[in-house]
Design an enzyme around this catalytic site. Structure first.
Site, PDB file in Angstrom:
ATOM      1  N   GLU A   1       0.828  -1.223   0.000  1.00  0.00           N
ATOM      2  CA  GLU A   1       0.000   0.000   0.000  1.00  0.00           C
ATOM      3  C   GLU A   1       0.858   1.268   0.000  1.00  0.00           C
ATOM      4  O   GLU A   1       0.502   2.277   0.583  1.00  0.00           O
ATOM      5  CB  GLU A   1      -0.976   0.039   1.191  1.00  0.00           C
ATOM      6  CG  GLU A   1      -1.649  -1.249   1.541  1.00  0.00           C
ATOM      7  CD  GLU A   1      -2.545  -1.799   0.443  1.00  0.00           C
ATOM      8  OE1 GLU A   1      -2.662  -1.149  -0.598  1.00  0.00           O
ATOM      9  OE2 GLU A   1      -3.120  -2.875   0.636  1.00  0.00           O
ATOM     10  N   GLY A   2       2.014   1.194  -0.659  1.00  0.00           N
ATOM     11  CA  GLY A   2       2.911   2.341  -0.758  1.00  0.00           C
ATOM     12  C   GLY A   2       4.076   2.212   0.192  1.00  0.00           C
ATOM     13  O   GLY A   2       3.902   2.176   1.408  1.00  0.00           O
TER      14      GLY A   2
END
Length: 397
Positions: free
Chosen positions: A376-377
């Site tokens: 998620e980053g």
């Protein structure tokens, strides 16, 4: 005469900032329900699952989580609980305090697969999938990351072409939570009209989801590759409201918010293990919690843990008033995961050699958080998101 002030309550080591005062009775009830479920169904078994590298009974666990209302928890309609975002965050906190793999199961189901259909799907797609996903009858996955394209999803190679009225998908996705057990996959692909999302039943010819083995993180979680070999789909498989890369990125924002809370659950579990150990482990004739260096570590851990929880509460309240910005989610994800890892590592030093044993949760949480830091980053991507927001200059390219 002035009224005598009421005496202040004593300092609470479990809630040193008095954050429970920010919660409603309903918030506390949600938290207690999820905490009890995790204590009964996950904690007695998770060390064994982790050591074996598997998550047995995942379909049964999903149905139980559905019965709790934890799947698609903050979505409305279609059998979803319609809970507040703070309540969803508290659920993530308690699930990840048990294990990151369990929170990942819930996050991918609700914040990615279900949210994509709920936000971008047709009414027919919502009716077909969301009630069964909310109950845990059907598990979903979310196919965005590819073997050669993680932080840069714009470079994806998975392609969907038109063949008459049908779509034909070809490509590969990597590091997909729930992939091998999913009944439906939300897959993102390039088309002649840009990036589009597709609802893919996993029993379609040409679809395969081999499980990824030999992981040393998120071992009590199903992680897979998705292989799409000319998977033919009808015209109505496309998500009609999802056009461009902004659609999957909006889904990722939902999942990142859950991580802001969940990472603090892992940190809390490690802090509590270290605090309990420091009170009882004796060296040099007394508990190690009585030594200055140990107390300094515990104080710093408590400081970062409860600052992170305060940040999560703040972002949750903004989410519930529809004022939460993507850059603010990056603040939370970057800070809380990074601090959670540091808390886990410090807890390991307090436990000494016992810190590497699965009899304690510390090393399991520490290794899990290495994955949470990346998905998620990555930390670097969130630093660049904030750097761009602060300077107005784009350093991504």
């Amino acid at each position: 005469m002035p009224a005598t002030p009421s005496p202040l309550p004593p300092f609470d080591p479990d809630d040193p900032l008095g954050l429970d005062d920010l919660l409603t009775d309903e918030d506390r009830a949600v938290r207690a329900t999820v905490r009890q479920w995790a204590a009964d169904r996950v904690l007695p078994h998770v060390a064994d699952w982790y050591e074996r590298g598997e998550l047995p009974g995942i379909h049964e666990l999903a149905r139980e989580l559905g019965a709790l209302g934890a799947l698609g928890m903050s979505l409305t309609g279609y059998g979803c609980a319609g809970a507040s975002h703070v309540q969803y965050g508290l659920a993530c906190l308690e699930l990840e305090a048990a294990d990151s793999g369990i929170r990942s199961l819930v996050s991918v189901q609700g914040s990615l697969a279900m949210y994509a259909i709920w936000r971008f799907g047709s009414e027919e797609q919502k009716q077909q999938w969301l009630p069964r996903m909310a109950s845990g009858e059907v598990i979903g996955c979310f196919g965005l990351t590819e073997p050669d394209h993680g932080s840069d999803p714009a470079g994806m190679r998975t392609y969907a072409k038109r063949d008459g009225s049908d779509w034909v998908l070809t490509g590969r996705k990597m590091w997909i939570t729930n992939g091998s057990v999913a009944g439906v996959a939300v897959v993102w692909a390039r088309t002649d009209d840009g990036v589009r999302g597709f609802v893919v039943p996993t029993d379609r010819p040409g679809f395969a989801a081999p499980e990824i083995k030999h992981k040393w993180s998120l071992r009590a979680s199903v992680t897979s590759e998705l292989v799409l070999d000319e998977v033919r789909l009808p015209a109505d498989a496309v998500l009609p409201e999802a056009r461009g890369l902004g659609a999957p990125l909006r889904c990722l924002g939902q999942a990142r918010y859950g991580i802001v809370w969940g990472s603090m659950g892992a940190a809390r579990a490690c802090f509590e293990a270290a605090l309990d150990y420091a009170r009882t482990r004796e060296q040099f004739g007394r508990p190690i919690g009585g030594f200055q260096l140990t107390q300094a570590k515990l104080a710093d851990m408590a400081l970062e843990l409860h600052k992170g929880l305060l940040l999560a509460h703040h972002l949750g309240r903004r989410f519930d008033t529809r004022t939460l910005l993507p850059e603010q989610i990056s603040f939370g994800k970057l800070n809380n995961v990074r601090e959670a890892i540091d808390i886990c590592r410090t807890a390991r030093t307090i436990l000494g050699a016992n810190g590497i044993s699965l009899e304690y949760p510390v090393m399991r949480h520490a290794t899990n958080l290495e994955s949470v830091l990346t998905y998620e980053g990555t930390a670097e991507m969130h630093q660049l998101v904030l750097g761009k927001a602060l300077t107005g200059l784009d350093a991504f390219r």
